[in-house]
Design an enzyme around this catalytic site. Structure first.
Site, short mmCIF file in Angstrom:
data_model
loop_
_atom_site.label_atom_id
_atom_site.label_comp_id
_atom_site.label_asym_id
_atom_site.label_seq_id
_atom_site.Cartn_x
_atom_site.Cartn_y
_atom_site.Cartn_z
N LYS A 22 0.83 -1.22 0.00
CA LYS A 22 0.00 0.00 0.00
C LYS A 22 0.86 1.26 0.00
O LYS A 22 0.63 2.19 -0.78
CB LYS A 22 -0.90 0.00 1.24
CG LYS A 22 -1.65 1.31 1.48
CD LYS A 22 -2.51 1.24 2.74
CE LYS A 22 -1.88 1.87 3.93
NZ LYS A 22 -2.11 3.33 4.04
N ASN A 23 1.87 1.30 0.88
CA ASN A 23 2.65 2.52 1.04
C ASN A 23 3.64 2.74 -0.10
O ASN A 23 4.29 3.78 -0.16
CB ASN A 23 3.38 2.52 2.38
CG ASN A 23 2.41 2.67 3.54
OD1 ASN A 23 1.30 3.17 3.37
ND2 ASN A 23 2.80 2.22 4.73
N CYS A 116 -6.49 7.98 9.06
CA CYS A 116 -6.64 7.44 10.42
C CYS A 116 -6.35 8.51 11.47
O CYS A 116 -5.42 9.30 11.31
CB CYS A 116 -5.69 6.27 10.65
SG CYS A 116 -6.22 4.74 9.87
N ARG A 121 -0.32 14.83 12.31
CA ARG A 121 0.79 14.54 11.40
C ARG A 121 0.97 15.79 10.55
O ARG A 121 0.48 15.87 9.42
CB ARG A 121 0.47 13.30 10.56
CG ARG A 121 0.43 12.04 11.40
CD ARG A 121 0.17 10.80 10.56
NE ARG A 121 -1.24 10.63 10.28
CZ ARG A 121 -1.72 9.63 9.56
NH1 ARG A 121 -0.92 8.73 9.05
NH2 ARG A 121 -3.01 9.51 9.35
N ASP A 305 3.80 1.05 12.19
CA ASP A 305 2.66 0.32 11.61
C ASP A 305 2.56 -1.12 12.09
O ASP A 305 1.61 -1.82 11.74
CB ASP A 305 2.75 0.35 10.07
CG ASP A 305 2.22 1.65 9.48
OD1 ASP A 305 1.70 2.47 10.24
OD2 ASP A 305 2.34 1.83 8.25
N ARG A 397 -8.60 -0.54 4.35
CA ARG A 397 -7.75 0.49 3.74
C ARG A 397 -6.35 -0.04 3.48
O ARG A 397 -5.64 0.48 2.62
CB ARG A 397 -7.66 1.73 4.64
CG ARG A 397 -8.92 2.60 4.64
CD ARG A 397 -8.67 3.90 5.38
NE ARG A 397 -7.40 4.47 4.97
CZ ARG A 397 -6.45 4.88 5.81
NH1 ARG A 397 -6.62 4.77 7.11
NH2 ARG A 397 -5.33 5.38 5.36
#
Length: 417
Positions: A22-23, A116, A121, A305, A397
């Protein structure tokens, strides 16, 4: 509202392959707008965040086609500078369209991002860097109005190795005039994948994976074909599933170098791991050892994570463990939910003290964020009785059909309305 229903107690065994990260895919999808060229990207996971990026690309005027895990993006017809607010608010990573759009059109209007709720951030590092490169940015009514007469290379020292800021600077620097140097750059593997994609299309970037990245601006990019690297956090989550159930799982299509930090802490907890570079065998112990101190850090440290998943594991350890969360300040929301299942966890700001218990018991729980939801699912695998995990849209997600992956390994888990 969809939920997972889990009957705990099954020992997970079998073999599984890890899909694309995903990232890694999100910044690469943003990067496709820069050159007005065609990109064929494969090994894309089927996730809500990927769907949002696709919707943003279409809203900007790009052509997006493809089936299964492959996407074909032609950004030549791009004709919009406004990134839709409702999509940006759903996903934080959309902020990296700033650098990409400034490089392509010299102008972009984007709202402050969502995602989230794991603490503030701030994007001040992004804004400061892009201003250094010649962008004028006005902040008004929750929107950022960004414009440039032409981006110019700059020597940028990041106060913190922010992944998003590093990616935004790379995207802005690809076609900027001159050379951009990022010092104290984030070193995550996903940034190496972004560099590899861009360099295949004609960019001149070096140093990704180190703390100094150099981008020499080029005028044009060409069509490119690229396959996304495998997801190290999904791999870590499956490793935890093996550990927490005392299972025995072979994990294929994993880049073992990317999970070294996770492996080190798993071994400290008594988990047996054998690896050969692209696959690993993970065997859980009869009883989990406590970990004296687990501290989350930017890569190559232990990933934030994976903190929630490790907390679930350590909640049944034979002793007391301490977790220090240094990356995000509001990332212990899963602790309260694990406590509902019988875990003994006390949080003090960014520190959690976990006194291992003999067993967890099933309960109705709510996922407050992506990784916290994964942690509750893992806890449900080992809990006595039935666990229900609500708000699984958070989990979706970042995990493609987590319940089906776990079912394949022998878990008693279903997705239900």
């Amino acid at each position: 509202m969809e939920k997972y229903i889990i009957n705990g107690g099954n020992r997970l065994t079998g073999e599984i392959s890890i899909l694309g990260a995903k990232n890694a895919v999100l910044p690469i999808l943003a990067a496709t707008v820069i050159g007005g060229n065609k990109s064929i990207i494969s090994n894309i996971p089927n996730l809500r965040d990927v769907e949002i990026m696709k919707e943003i690309l279409i809203a900007l005027g790009c052509s997006v086609d493809g089936t299964g895990s492959t996407m074909v993006i032609d950004s030549k017809p791009l004709n919009q500078i406004i990134v839709p607010e409702e999509l940006v608010r759903e996903m934080r990573s959309s902020i990296i369209f700033m650098g990409a759009m400034l490089a392509r059109t010299g102008e972009v209007i984007i709202s402050y991002p969502g995602g989230c709720e794991i603490g503030p951030r701030p994007i001040d590092l992004h804004l400061k860097a892009l201003r250094n490169m010649g962008a004028e940015i006005e902040e008004s009514h929750g929107h950022l109005y960004c414009k440039t007469e032409g981006l110019k290379g700059a020597d940028i020292q990041l106060d913190y190795p922010s992944v998003g800021a590093t990616e935004n600077i790379i995207l802005a620097g690809v076609t900027a005039e001159g050379t951009t140097i990022i010092r104290n750059a984030a070193r995550e593997p996903e940034i190496i994948d972004l560099q590899n994609y861009l360099n295949k299309s004609g960019a001149r970037i070096s140093g990704a994976g180190t703390s100094v990245i150099t981008i020499e601006g080029v005028k044009n990019l060409r069509d490119v074909t690229h396959s996304i690297i495998s997801d190290r956090i999904v791999a870590g989550t499956i490793m935890t599933a093996a550990a927490i159930t005392g299972g025995d799982i072979i994990i294929n299509n994993v880049i073992v170098d990317h999970v070294i930090g996770i492996i080190a802490k798993m071994k400290e907890a008594g988990v047996m791991i054998y690896s050969n570079g692209t696959s690993m065998k993970v065997t859980g112990p009869r009883r989990i050892n406590p970990i004296e101190m687990l501290q989350t850090l930017p890569y190559p440290g232990f990933p934030t994570d994976m903190q929630a998943q490790m907390m679930a594991l350590l909640s049944i350890a034979n002793g007391t463990s301490i977790i220090s969360e240094t990356v995000f300040e509001n990332r212990f929301k899963h602790a309260e939910e694990l406590t509902r299942m019988g875990a003994n966890i006390k949080t003090f700001g960014r520190v959690a003290v976990i006194n291992g218990v003999k067993e967890l018991t099933g309960a109705k729980t709510t996922a407050k964020d992506l990784r916290g939801g994964a942690a509750l699912t893992l806890a449900g695998l080992v809990a006595r009785g039935t666990t229900e995990v609500y708000n699984i849209h958070h989990i979706e997600r970042g995990y493609e059909d987590l319940h089906l992956m776990l079912q394949k390994l022998g878990a008693d888990i279903i997705k239900s309305n």
